[in-house]
Scaffold this motif. Structure first.
Motif, short mmCIF file in Angstrom:
data_model
loop_
_atom_site.label_atom_id
_atom_site.label_comp_id
_atom_site.label_asym_id
_atom_site.label_seq_id
_atom_site.Cartn_x
_atom_site.Cartn_y
_atom_site.Cartn_z
N CYS A 22 0.82 -1.30 -0.12
CA CYS A 22 -0.01 -0.02 -0.02
C CYS A 22 0.99 1.41 -0.08
O CYS A 22 0.76 2.37 -0.74
CB CYS A 22 -0.97 0.03 1.28
N ALA A 39 1.13 3.82 -2.98
CA ALA A 39 0.71 5.44 -2.72
C ALA A 39 1.82 6.40 -3.34
O ALA A 39 1.77 7.42 -3.58
CB ALA A 39 0.55 5.78 -1.37
N ALA A 99 1.90 9.53 -6.13
CA ALA A 99 2.31 10.80 -5.90
C ALA A 99 2.73 11.70 -6.90
O ALA A 99 3.54 10.93 -7.81
CB ALA A 99 2.64 10.71 -4.53
N GLN A 145 5.43 12.62 -1.65
CA GLN A 145 5.51 11.17 -1.90
C GLN A 145 5.82 10.59 -0.60
O GLN A 145 5.05 9.50 -0.34
CB GLN A 145 6.75 10.95 -2.81
N ALA A 178 2.18 10.58 1.23
CA ALA A 178 1.34 9.61 0.64
C ALA A 178 1.78 8.01 1.33
O ALA A 178 0.88 7.20 1.69
CB ALA A 178 1.43 9.66 -0.70
N ALA A 201 -0.53 6.03 3.84
CA ALA A 201 -1.12 4.72 3.24
C ALA A 201 -0.75 3.33 4.05
O ALA A 201 -1.50 2.54 4.32
CB ALA A 201 -0.61 4.49 1.78
#
Length: 206
Positions: free
Chosen positions: A80, A84, A88, A95, A98, A102
């Motif tokens: 995950c 993400a 991003a 980044q 995210a 996640a």
């Protein structure tokens, strides 16, 4: 000789894989509901409605099942977080945020998975070693997938890996403290705090 024929159209290996996944899913339930002390081969088999024979076709002992359960949660967190990060924008702060959000979201959405992380941090022998391996694996993923670290030269590679280990180890400790209730932070506050700390280290390393 192992039986490999299909049963009701389902290949033998697929049935074994399904039973293994069922045992791991049941271990998640048992750890969350009963705690580490209340989990045994017998309790997991009873709850999964499988005989010990099927337990031992996948695992040598309870520690091996517990380690596999930690792996299953960590694999989901990593998948995950990386998805993400890849989705991003090309901006370090976005980044990092995210990926952290996640990954943390996996254990927030399912408290059984949060319990597994806390059990892994409990000091139990086999799980303590597995926790170290997970942190090292996550650090290597950070090193390979974040451009600010993956782009460093050979001479700086050791320093970059040390930074990645520092970031993952520190983030894991903070998350475990929040999950255990020792540190009170909302999801947004936690992600914001970790993002700021990660950016400070990453920009200093770069």
């Amino acid at each position: 000789m192992a039986v490999t024929r299909a049963y009701r159209g389902v290949p033998a290996q697929q049935r074994r894989d399904e039973r293994r996944a069922r045992l791991i899913e049941t271990a998640l339930d048992c750890l969350h509901d009963e705690g580490l002390a209340g989990v045994s081969v017998r309790s997991v088999c009873a709850r999964a409605r499988l005989t010990p024979r099927y337990f031992y076709e996948s695992f040598d002992d309870l520690d091996q099942l517990l380690a596999a359960t930690v792996d299953a949660v960590s694999d989901e967190v990593a998948a995950c977080a990386l998805a993400a990060l890849d989705a991003a924008p090309d901006d370090l702060a976005r980044q990092v945020r995210a990926a952290i959000d996640a990954g943390y979201g996996v254990v927030v959405a399912d408290r059984r998975k949060a319990t597994v992380l806390l059990v892994a941090a409990s000091g139990h022998g086999a799980l303590r070693e597995r926790r170290h391996q997970v942190i090292t694996r996550f650090a290597d993923l950070v090193l390979d997938r974040l451009p600010v670290l993956s782009a460093v030269g050979v001479a700086e590679r050791k320093q970059a890996r040390a930074a990645a280990l520092f970031l993952m180890g520190g983030a894991t400790e903070v998350i475990e403290a929040v999950l255990a209730g020792r540190l009170r932070l909302s999801r947004v506050a936690l992600v914001d705090q970790l993002t700021r700390m990660w950016l400070a280290v990453l920009r200093g390393t770069a």
